[in-house]
Motif scaffolding. Structure first.
Motif, PDB file in Angstrom:
ATOM      1  N   ARG A 193      36.441  36.704  43.727  1.00 58.91           N
ATOM      2  CA  ARG A 193      36.403  37.740  44.769  1.00 58.91           C
ATOM      3  C   ARG A 193      35.385  37.398  45.854  1.00 58.91           C
ATOM      4  N   ASP A 194      34.214  36.988  45.437  1.00 52.71           N
ATOM      5  CA  ASP A 194      33.137  36.730  46.397  1.00 52.71           C
ATOM      6  C   ASP A 194      33.444  35.566  47.339  1.00 52.71           C
ATOM      7  N   GLN A 195      34.342  34.681  46.913  1.00 51.34           N
ATOM      8  CA  GLN A 195      34.727  33.553  47.778  1.00 51.34           C
ATOM      9  C   GLN A 195      36.009  33.842  48.555  1.00 51.34           C
ATOM     10  N   GLY A 196      36.505  35.078  48.456  1.00 48.45           N
ATOM     11  CA  GLY A 196      37.651  35.494  49.251  1.00 48.45           C
ATOM     12  C   GLY A 196      39.012  35.100  48.695  1.00 48.45           C
ATOM     13  N   TYR A 197      39.080  34.704  47.419  1.00 52.03           N
ATOM     14  CA  TYR A 197      40.360  34.328  46.822  1.00 52.03           C
ATOM     15  C   TYR A 197      41.170  35.554  46.373  1.00 52.03           C
ATOM     16  N   VAL A 198      40.473  36.613  45.954  1.00 51.66           N
ATOM     17  CA  VAL A 198      41.142  37.813  45.441  1.00 51.66           C
ATOM     18  C   VAL A 198      40.412  39.060  45.935  1.00 51.66           C
ATOM     19  N   ASN A 199      41.103  40.205  45.826  1.00 52.67           N
ATOM     20  CA  ASN A 199      40.410  41.458  46.106  1.00 52.67           C
ATOM     21  C   ASN A 199      39.866  42.021  44.790  1.00 52.67           C
ATOM     22  N   GLY A 209      46.254  32.380  41.812  1.00 55.14           N
ATOM     23  CA  GLY A 209      47.304  31.563  42.424  1.00 55.14           C
ATOM     24  C   GLY A 209      48.198  32.391  43.318  1.00 55.14           C
ATOM     25  N   LYS A 210      48.299  31.979  44.566  1.00 49.92           N
ATOM     26  CA  LYS A 210      49.188  32.647  45.522  1.00 49.92           C
ATOM     27  C   LYS A 210      50.613  32.153  45.260  1.00 49.92           C
ATOM     28  N   GLY A 211      51.569  33.068  45.227  1.00 49.19           N
ATOM     29  CA  GLY A 211      52.958  32.683  44.973  1.00 49.19           C
ATOM     30  C   GLY A 211      53.073  31.981  43.637  1.00 49.19           C
ATOM     31  N   LEU A 268      44.535  36.710  47.528  1.00 43.45           N
ATOM     32  CA  LEU A 268      44.499  36.480  48.968  1.00 43.45           C
ATOM     33  C   LEU A 268      44.698  35.007  49.300  1.00 43.45           C
ATOM     34  N   GLU A 269      44.214  34.155  48.408  1.00 36.08           N
ATOM     35  CA  GLU A 269      44.255  32.708  48.605  1.00 36.08           C
ATOM     36  C   GLU A 269      44.122  32.040  47.238  1.00 36.08           C
ATOM     37  N   GLU A 309      51.795  28.896  43.172  1.00 36.42           N
ATOM     38  CA  GLU A 309      50.798  27.823  43.172  1.00 36.42           C
ATOM     39  C   GLU A 309      50.024  27.760  41.858  1.00 36.42           C
ATOM     40  N   HIS A 310      49.972  28.876  41.113  1.00 32.77           N
ATOM     41  CA  HIS A 310      49.234  28.860  39.844  1.00 32.77           C
ATOM     42  C   HIS A 310      49.857  27.889  38.850  1.00 32.77           C
ATOM     43  N   LEU A 311      51.166  27.653  38.954  1.00 31.81           N
ATOM     44  CA  LEU A 311      51.824  26.731  38.023  1.00 31.81           C
ATOM     45  C   LEU A 311      51.313  25.306  38.208  1.00 31.81           C
ATOM     46  N   GLU A 312      51.173  24.883  39.462  1.00 31.22           N
ATOM     47  CA  GLU A 312      50.639  23.545  39.745  1.00 31.22           C
ATOM     48  C   GLU A 312      49.185  23.439  39.285  1.00 31.22           C
ATOM     49  N   ILE A 313      48.413  24.486  39.543  1.00 29.74           N
ATOM     50  CA  ILE A 313      47.006  24.489  39.138  1.00 29.74           C
ATOM     51  C   ILE A 313      46.895  24.410  37.613  1.00 29.74           C
ATOM     52  N   LEU A 314      47.719  25.203  36.921  1.00 30.92           N
ATOM     53  CA  LEU A 314      47.689  25.169  35.454  1.00 30.92           C
ATOM     54  C   LEU A 314      48.011  23.786  34.920  1.00 30.92           C
TER      55      LEU A 314
END
Length: 145
Positions: free
Chosen positions: A32-38, A103-105, A74-75, A107-112
């Motif tokens: 959250r603090d780095q702006g990735y999520v709310n 993960g947006k959309g 968010l990102e 993208e979490h699959l690639e990260i995993l």
């Protein structure tokens, strides 16, 4: 791995937690603090943990939100936290490496898959847990590309 997904600001070495809830909240707050999520995403991470443990074995847990939490991302981003003394994730599962994911959309699959590549080697987990600097961890994850 994209340069802005994991940065020195989203790596914490030598953390100490008294519960898995505290650990998950901490990782979520980093995202959250780095702006990735709310802020709502943190609650979704805790809800995911109630549904099914994010403990993966080899001292690794990968806390992330539920499917419904996609709206709170968010990102795409990662947070990596080492916990030298470990934190109990239940059932005797001790976690020393937390990797929080947003993960947006899809993208979490690639990260995993990239995390799986890094964490499938026990020596990589040892390298992360024994890292003296955030840069060591960054370079290990960046080698996956």
């Amino acid at each position: 791995m994209s340069e802005n997904i994991l940065t020195a600001k989203t790596i914490e070495l030598g953390a100490d937690f008294s519960s898995k809830e505290e650990a998950i909240r901490y990782v979520g707050a980093m995202l959250r603090d780095q702006g990735y999520v709310n802020d709502e995403y943190i609650g979704e991470m805790l809800e995911r943990e109630e549904v099914t443990s994010t403990y993966m074995g080899n001292y690794v847990a990968i806390p992330h939100g539920t499917e419904a939490a996609k709206k709170d991302v968010l990102e795409t981003g990662l947070a990596v936290v080492t916990v030298p003394d470990g934190v109990d994730f239940g059932g005797g599962n001790i976690v020393k490496l937390l990797i929080g994911i947003a993960g947006k959309g899809n993208e979490h699959l690639e990260i995993l898959s990239q995390i799986a590549i890094v964490c499938s080697e026990e020596e990589n987990i040892d390298t992360i847990l024994n890292a003296d600097s955030k840069e060591e961890i960054l370079s290990l994850f960046n080698e996956v590309n």
